[in-house]
Enzyme design. Structure first.
Site, short mmCIF file in Angstrom:
data_model
loop_
_atom_site.label_atom_id
_atom_site.label_comp_id
_atom_site.label_asym_id
_atom_site.label_seq_id
_atom_site.Cartn_x
_atom_site.Cartn_y
_atom_site.Cartn_z
N CYS A 12 -28.04 124.82 19.44
CA CYS A 12 -27.45 123.65 18.80
C CYS A 12 -28.13 123.26 17.49
O CYS A 12 -27.59 122.48 16.71
CB CYS A 12 -27.46 122.47 19.76
N HIS A 60 -26.60 116.07 15.36
CA HIS A 60 -25.93 116.98 16.29
C HIS A 60 -25.25 116.14 17.36
O HIS A 60 -25.82 115.20 17.90
CB HIS A 60 -26.96 117.92 16.92
N ASN A 104 -19.72 118.62 22.72
CA ASN A 104 -20.84 119.34 22.11
C ASN A 104 -20.35 120.71 21.67
O ASN A 104 -20.05 121.56 22.50
CB ASN A 104 -21.98 119.47 23.12
#
Length: 324
Positions: free
Chosen positions: A114, A246, A276
Site C-alpha cells: 500500500c 492512503h 482499500n
C-alpha cells in the site's frame, strides 16, 4: 538545480460496484459493522477480462494526455502493485509499456504494497533530478480481487480494484519537495499474500492480515512520520493545502488527521466509495480531488501511506499539473 514535479494525475475506476449489502449475502457481516469499523460503503471490482496492466494502461493514457505529452515522450515506466498480471514475470510495467506501444525504455515494478505510490515518487524524483530520465510515468494499479478470499470476512470487506497514474518531469517552480520511505520486515507476517501449500506451482494466492495489530502500528507509525517530514522541511501542518493519505481505513485516516489538527476541508477521503485499493489509493484519491477542483496547480500536498512489509512513507510536493 534540477527539480522533479508531478505534472499530472489521472485514474481508472472499474464499473462494477461491490456494496456492503452485496457482501452481506456472501459472508457473515453487516453494513453497519463494516461502516463502523472501516468507513467503507462500497468498492469497485474489475471485470474478469481486465488485468492489472489493463487498469494501469487506462489511467496512464489519461495521465500522459494531461501532462501534454504523447506516449513516445515517456522514457521510464514504474509500476507499484501487489496484484501483478503474472506471478514472477513479465512485470506489469513491461505489459503496460507494450500496451502503450513503447520499446527500449526502462520499465519495472516496485513491491511495497500500500506504500507503493510513495516509493514510486521517490524513485521517479531521483531519476529525473539526476538527469537520467526526462518523463517518468508512475502507476499504482491493483486488481486485489484476483488474490482475495471472498470467504474470509476479515479481509474481503476491505479491498477494491482500480488504478492511478501520473507523470514526473522537470519543473523548478512546483516540484516534489521531499519524500521519505522506510520499512520494518520484522512485521511481515502480519500482512501478507500467502502461497498455497497444496501446490508448488503457486496457482493459489490469498491475502491474509492480522487487522488489530496492523491498525495499532499503522496509526503510530504514520502519525510520527508525517510530523517528522513536516518538521524536517520547516512546514506547519496548517500550511498544507491538502492532506491525501492512503485510503485503508477511515479510523486510521482520522487518527492522523487529528494528530495534524487538520480540518475536514483539507483532508481527502475516498475510502467510503473505493475501499482499500493498495498502491492505487493515493493517486485515485488525488484524481478525485483534482477533478472536483480541490487540487490545483501549486497546491502544497502532504501524502502518507502504510502497507505490508511493513513499508511506509510520506511526501511533500507542490502539484505541478494544470488545473482541471
Amino acid at each position: 538545480m534540477l527539480k522533479a514535479s508531478l505534472k499530472s494525475i489521472a485514474s481508472y475506476i472499474p464499473e462494477k460496484i461491490l456494496s456492503n449489502a452485496d457482501l452481506e449475502k456472501m459472508v457473515d457481516t453487516t453494513d453497519e459493522w463494516i461502516t463502523r469499523r472501516t468507513g467503507i460503503k462500497e468498492r469497485r471490482i474489475a471485470s474478469e477480462n481486465e488485468n492489472t496492466s489493463d487498469l494501469g494502461t487506462k489511467a496512464a493514457l489519461k495521465a500522459i494526455k494531461r501532462a501534454n505529452l504523447k506516449p513516445e515522450d515517456i522514457d521510464a515506466i514504474l509500476v507499484a502493485t501487489l496484484s501483478p498480471d503474472y506471478f514472477t514475470m513479465p512485470s506489469t510495467a513491461c505489459k503496460i509499456a507494450s500496451n502503450l506501444g513503447l520499446v527500449n525504455i526502462s520499465a519495472f515494478d516496485i513491491s511495497a504494497a500500500c506504500s507503493g505510490f510513495i516509493y514510486l515518487l521517490e524513485q521517479a524524483k531521483a531519476l529525473v533530478e539526476s538527469g537520467l530520465k526526462k518523463n517518468v510515468l508512475i502507476i499504482g494499479a491493483e486488481k486485489t480481487s484476483s488474490i482475495m478470499d471472498y470467504n474470509d470476512r476479515s479481509i474481503c470487506i476491505l479491498f477494491g480494484d482500480g488504478a492511478g497514474a501520473g507523470v514526473v518531469s522537470l519543473d523548478n517552480e512546483n516540484h516534489i519537495l521531499d519524500v521519505h520511505t522506510a520499512s520494518n520486515g520484522n512485521y511481515g507476517d502480519l500482512l501478507m499474500t500467502q502461497r498455497s501449500q497444496k501446490s508448488n506451482l503457486c496457482q493459489t494466492l490469498s491475502m491474509q492480515m492480522k487487522g488489530n495489530e496492523v491498525f495499532k502500528i499503522a496509526v503510530n507509525t504514520l502519525s510520527n512520520d508525517v510530523v517528522e517530514i513536516l518538521a524536517k522541511n520547516n512546514i506547519l501542518a496548517q500550511e498544507i493545502d491538502l492532506f491525501i493519505p492512503h485510503q485503508a481505513n477511515l479510523r486510521i485516516i482520522k487518527a492522523v488527521q487529528e494528530k495534524l489538527n487538520l480540518s475536514d476541508e483539507k483532508c481527502v477521503i475516498t475510502v467510503q466509495k473505493y475501499g482499500n485499493t493498495s498502491a492505487a489509493s493515493i493517486p485515485m484519491a488525488m484524481n478525485d480531488a483534482y477533478e472536483e477542483g480541490r487540487l490545483k496547480k501549486g497546491d502544497l500536498i502532504l501524502l502518507d501511506a502504510f502497507g505490508g512489509g511493513f513499508t511506509w512513507g510520506s511526501a511533500l510536493l507542490k502539484f505541478g499539473g494544470e488545473n482541471f
